[in-house]
Design a protein around this motif. Structure first.
Motif, PDB file in Angstrom:
ATOM      1  N   SER A   3       0.954  -0.943   0.030  1.00  0.00           N
ATOM      2  CA  SER A   3       0.004   0.032   0.097  1.00  0.00           C
ATOM      3  C   SER A   3       0.865   1.283  -0.058  1.00  0.00           C
ATOM      4  O   SER A   3       1.989   1.270   0.266  1.00  0.00           O
ATOM      5  N   LYS A   4       0.227   2.362  -0.268  1.00  0.00           N
ATOM      6  CA  LYS A   4       0.951   3.497  -0.181  1.00  0.00           C
ATOM      7  C   LYS A   4       0.587   4.526   0.756  1.00  0.00           C
ATOM      8  O   LYS A   4      -0.641   4.651   0.832  1.00  0.00           O
ATOM      9  N   LYS A   5       1.328   5.037   1.381  1.00  0.00           N
ATOM     10  CA  LYS A   5       0.891   6.091   2.542  1.00  0.00           C
ATOM     11  C   LYS A   5       1.957   6.942   2.698  1.00  0.00           C
ATOM     12  O   LYS A   5       3.189   6.666   2.778  1.00  0.00           O
ATOM     13  N   ASN A   6       1.388   8.188   2.963  1.00  0.00           N
ATOM     14  CA  ASN A   6       2.536   9.322   2.945  1.00  0.00           C
ATOM     15  C   ASN A   6       3.639   9.342   1.925  1.00  0.00           C
ATOM     16  O   ASN A   6       4.880   9.480   2.141  1.00  0.00           O
ATOM     17  N   LYS A  55     -11.824  -1.984  12.363  1.00  0.00           N
ATOM     18  CA  LYS A  55     -10.710  -0.659  12.694  1.00  0.00           C
ATOM     19  C   LYS A  55     -10.472  -0.687  14.134  1.00  0.00           C
ATOM     20  O   LYS A  55      -9.455  -0.481  14.443  1.00  0.00           O
ATOM     21  N   SER A  58      -8.129  -3.885  14.810  1.00  0.00           N
ATOM     22  CA  SER A  58      -7.208  -4.185  13.991  1.00  0.00           C
ATOM     23  C   SER A  58      -5.589  -4.104  14.741  1.00  0.00           C
ATOM     24  O   SER A  58      -4.781  -5.233  14.208  1.00  0.00           O
ATOM     25  N   GLY A  65      -1.494   0.408  11.970  1.00  0.00           N
ATOM     26  CA  GLY A  65      -1.290   1.589  11.335  1.00  0.00           C
ATOM     27  C   GLY A  65      -2.087   1.685   9.924  1.00  0.00           C
ATOM     28  O   GLY A  65      -2.035   2.616   9.008  1.00  0.00           O
ATOM     29  N   MET A  66      -3.069   0.799   9.897  1.00  0.00           N
ATOM     30  CA  MET A  66      -3.847   0.526   8.551  1.00  0.00           C
ATOM     31  C   MET A  66      -4.741   1.985   8.298  1.00  0.00           C
ATOM     32  O   MET A  66      -5.243   2.297   9.213  1.00  0.00           O
ATOM     33  N   SER A  67      -4.905   2.288   6.928  1.00  0.00           N
ATOM     34  CA  SER A  67      -5.724   3.488   6.663  1.00  0.00           C
ATOM     35  C   SER A  67      -7.288   2.977   6.459  1.00  0.00           C
ATOM     36  O   SER A  67      -7.534   1.585   6.573  1.00  0.00           O
ATOM     37  N   ASP A  68      -8.187   3.560   6.560  1.00  0.00           N
ATOM     38  CA  ASP A  68      -9.355   3.446   6.457  1.00  0.00           C
ATOM     39  C   ASP A  68      -9.737   2.782   5.090  1.00  0.00           C
ATOM     40  O   ASP A  68     -10.575   1.669   5.012  1.00  0.00           O
ATOM     41  N   ASP A  69      -9.014   3.229   4.050  1.00  0.00           N
ATOM     42  CA  ASP A  69      -9.189   2.540   2.664  1.00  0.00           C
ATOM     43  C   ASP A  69      -8.607   1.181   2.600  1.00  0.00           C
ATOM     44  O   ASP A  69      -9.210   0.263   2.050  1.00  0.00           O
ATOM     45  N   GLU A  70      -7.437   1.006   3.197  1.00  0.00           N
ATOM     46  CA  GLU A  70      -6.943  -0.337   3.634  1.00  0.00           C
ATOM     47  C   GLU A  70      -8.039  -1.182   4.228  1.00  0.00           C
ATOM     48  O   GLU A  70      -8.226  -2.540   3.799  1.00  0.00           O
TER      49      GLU A  70
END
Length: 118
Positions: A3-6, A55, A58, A65-70
């Protein structure tokens, strides 16, 4: 899963412990552990795994550290009936699908579970 984050590529690696669990616990014991995992993650009132319950829990999976989209992507992956949540059967199916070794051995596991109940 990557995944892509920041603007940094983040790779989450899952080690597949399921085959060793099946060997140690047997088919029935392994299915009971999947049920326990489902109960740990589910919304207590709705009796399904929702976005909110996944969420909230998790961190128990080591995925704090997972985003809402993940998280939404994880739910979509297992949501077979399109209701936006995972029932116990969808959760167990997803767990089997995510384990290549279990998919290869799934016929034997099913036979063991069926014939052990006779």
């Amino acid at each position: 899963m990557a995944s892509k984050k920041n603007n940094v590529n983040m790779i989450v690696v899952f080690e597949d412990y399921f085959p060793a669990m099946v060997e140690k616990l047997g088919s029935d014991g392994f299915l009971k552990e999947l049920t326990n995992g489902f109960k740990l993650l589910m919304d207590r009132e709705k009796k399904v795994i929702t976005f909110e319950s996944l969420k909230r829990n998790s961190e128990l999976l080591g995925l704090e550290g997972m985003s809402d989209d993940e998280i939404k992507c994880m739910l979509r992956e297992g949501d077979l009936d399109g209701d936006g949540a995972l029932d116990e059967m969808e959760f167990c199916t997803l767990m089997f699908r995510l384990s290549p070794a279990l998919m290869i051995n799934s016929k034997q596991l099913l036979e063991d579970a069926i014939f052990s109940g006779l």
